[in-house]
Write a protein that holds these residues in place. Structure first.
Motif: not given
Length: 690
Positions: A552-553, A555-556, A558-559, A634, A637-638, A640, A647
């Motif tokens: 999750i960290e 992915l965020l 990256k976004e 966020i 990310t959520n 995914k 979430r």
């Protein structure tokens, strides 16, 4: 034979090699021959009846698998250095960091071994006792190497202390290892020891290797050498005859994120078996060029010791020392000067290189950008499809772009690019892959003397930490329905035990010799290991859902191009929240984060319409555009998330980026989650107020 095979009787495991799933119950092992007299060292195996010990003078049995050839024959560290110095006397071993005038000193293997003997004799004269330690507190230098090996020659323990340690932490390491001698780099590190000196009754001498010490009763490096040169070889040779390959020679202190750090006892055989396995799997010493590596990662960490000191010693390679500002921006200068053949960097190092390359790329003109984009497409396709024969497009891209990029980084001679200590995102790996730089993963821990698995340039899988190294074994314990289980390791590299700590030793190393890593993982049909989370890091929500935070960290971050770090919160909570840091400029002198936004964050903020140029401006004004941009990342990310429990519901921006000086990152740039939880407890509590 049943006792001999106790390590190899617990399930199906993965050994080294493609499709190499074997039943360890069928493996044939033998004990290395023990010497009863104890007077034929240092390359002797002393009598031992235990596989695990925690006493300073303990010995362990050495189990040698039948498949291991003479390359893995047990040898001591003094025996190896003597052997290498005899075979390659004039080969350059160590090239010092620049002096005041910018010049470097080269030490050959013959000189290296001679200086080690000289310092070992000085240590004995100053009162180093058998199975007591020489603690070393300083940045990477030839003196660090020489002190480390000299402590081992003299029958003591080498014990590195992180330069970021407080005086109290230094005291703990020196006290627990029964330090007779402490070697420090400079006045700054010396001051830490002087503050706690009265609490160290076993301490007999302090040596400062950089500069002239101003404190009373502290020896300079030249004075230490002078003492050693006056001693005969008799006492040192007598001690060397008592040394055994299967006794402790090095202590590596764990990070100590919970309670005091543990002292990992590593034998000669632990360290050199691991170094040899790394050499064989990575193909070190097989290139036509002489191997050259740059030493800059903290030598208190086992990975740096195994690669920089022992693997190089095995292959008569050359170590080129970076200056102490390497992790603050000067590393590129060293790479350009050294032009290494192999390069090991922790993820943060690769991330910093990536960020700087992005800045350079944005400043290129449209034609250069088009050529670079075309070339990177060729590179990524070539490596992702594992083409056996390069296409004309790839060869042209290599000539036009890849070779120039590598030369600009000082990496044009490199045949191995590696990362270890923490996960590096697949996106950054793909970026470098598109430039013909294949960053391979190594996985291990202090308790297995360094690496346990490794990808190779020719055989890797994105997301995997590679296959088990030759001679070692991996199994998964308590496998669940998803195929995940705790990663357990077996082999001659598994540590002896934790010094003076039988309880913690038994928790880490079971009665059959398996080291329990605390990591969750999967093994695919080809033998590639995938580490999916950390059992202790695993977030278990109030609803009982298990959430691995790293995915999750990543992915965020990256976004959101403006973010540097993120840390998920949610253990025993009703829902997940996250702490984030914005990218800011770094003080190149101290390594501390500063207020101005870094170029990436500034560009991102401007794209949102924000006028904020510093972190305090963002926080003081609660900049709605920046906060909205993070929330949108966020939300993405959520989308995914595999369940509602994954979430992220709320976030907070921290007042500065994570760093070593501010405590959120450890010496090897790993995130210290427990430290962050304590430091920002008020912010975290605020997110859970109803």
């Amino acid at each position: 034979m049943a006792a001999v095979q106790s390590l190899f009787t617990n399930g199906i495991v993965n050994g080294y090699g493609k499709n190499d799933k074997v039943s360890i119950a069928t493996s044939v092992a033998r004990y290395a021959t023990s010497n009863e007299t104890g007077l034929e060292g240092p390359d002797q195996v002393l009598v031992a009846n235990e596989d695990t010990v925690w006493d300073a003078d303990g010995r362990v049995r050495i189990k040698i698998d039948q498949c291991q050839n003479d390359e893995f024959k047990p040898i001591s560290i003094p025996g190896l250095l003597m052997q290498t110095a005899k075979k390659y006397p004039n080969c350059p071993a160590l090239i010092s960091r620049p002096g005041v005038d910018g010049s470097r000193t080269t030490i050959t293997y013959k000189e290296y071994e001679r200086q080690v003997r000289t310092v070992a004799k000085a240590f004995l004269h100053l009162g180093l006792e058998r199975h007591h330690s020489v603690c070393i507190l300083g940045f990477n230098t030839p003196e660090w190497f020489i002190s480390d090996i000299a402590a081992i020659y003299a029958g003591g323990f080498a014990a590195g202390i992180y330069t970021t340690n407080s005086p109290e932490a230094c005291q703990y390491c020196a006290e627990s290892s029964r330090a007779n001698i402490i070697v420090v780099e400079d006045a700054k590190q010396l001051e830490k020891i002087l503050q706690v000196k009265k609490s160290l009754p076993k301490l007999k001498a302090i040596i400062q290797y950089d500069g002239i010490p101003s404190a009373k009763d502290v020896l300079s490096w030249s004075e230490l050498i002078e003492i050693g040169e006056k001693q005969s070889d008799d006492k040192l040779n007598a001690v060397l005859r008592t040394i055994g390959i299967n006794e402790c020679c090095t202590l590596v202190y764990t990070s100590g994120t919970v309670g005091n750090p543990k002292a990992v006892m590593l034998s000669h055989d632990n360290l050199l078996t691991d170094a040899k396995a790394v050499q064989v799997a990575a193909g070190f010493g097989r290139e036509s060029t002489h191997e050259m590596i740059v030493s800059f990662l903290p030598l208190s960490h086992v990975a740096a010791q195994v690669v920089d000191i022992f693997t190089c010693m095995l292959m008569a390679g050359t170590v080129y020392f970076a200056d102490k500002n390497a992790l603050r921006g000067s590393l590129l200068d060293t790479l350009l000067a050294a032009r290494p053949t192999a390069f090991l960097g922790v993820p943060r190092v690769w991330e910093k290189i990536y960020e700087k390359m992005q800045v350079v790329a944005r400043n290129n003109g449209p034609i250069k950008r088009w050529i670079a984009s075309w070339a990177k497409a060729q590179g990524l396709r070539h490596h992702m499809s594992r083409e056996t024969r390069p296409s004309w497009g790839f060869l042209l891209a290599k000539w036009l772009v890849f070779n120039k990029v590598k030369a600009a980084l000082g990496l044009e001679r490199c045949h191995l690019f590696a990362t270890a200590a923490a996960p590096l995102s697949d996106d950054i790996k793909k970026y470098f892959m598109s430039l013909d730089i294949i960053i391979i993963d190594a996985y291990g821990m202090s308790e297995c003397a360094g690496a346990h698995t490794l990808c190779t340039q020719a055989d890797f899988r994105l997301g995997s930490v590679g296959r088990t190294l030759p001679g070692f074994f991996t199994k998964l314990d308590a496998i669940d329905a998803t195929g995940e289980g705790e990663v357990c390791m077996g082999g001659r590299h598994v540590f002896m035990g934790y010094l003076h700590d039988p309880e913690k030793t038994r928790e880490a190393k079971d009665e059959n010799g398996w080291l329990h890593s605390g990591d969750l993982g999967k093994i695919d049909a080809e033998g590639f290991l995938y580490v999916t989370g950390r059992m202790k890091e695993l977030i278990i929500t109030a609803g009982g859902e298990n959430i691995p935070p790293v995915r999750i960290e990543q992915l965020l971050v990256k976004e959101c191009p403006g973010l540097s770090n993120a840390m998920l919160i949610g253990d025993r909570k009703k829902y997940c929240t996250i702490l984030v840091t914005l990218k800011t400029e770094i003080n190149t002198e101290t390594g501390e984060p500063m207020d101005p936004l870094a170029s990436d964050a500034l560009k991102w903020a401007k794209s949102l319409g924000s006028k904020s140029r510093t972190l305090p401006e963002v926080l003081n004004s609660q900049d709605p555009l920046v906060y909205k941009g993070i929330q949108e990342a966020i939300d993405a990310t959520n989308e995914k998330a595999i369940s509602n429990a994954h979430r992220v519901q709320k976030f907070r921006i921290l007042p500065h980026d994570f760093s070593v000086p501010t405590g959120e990152l450890g010496p090897t740039l790993k995130l210290r989650r427990n430290f962050v939880l304590k430091k920002y407890a008020n912010l975290i509590d605020d997110m859970y107020k109803e």
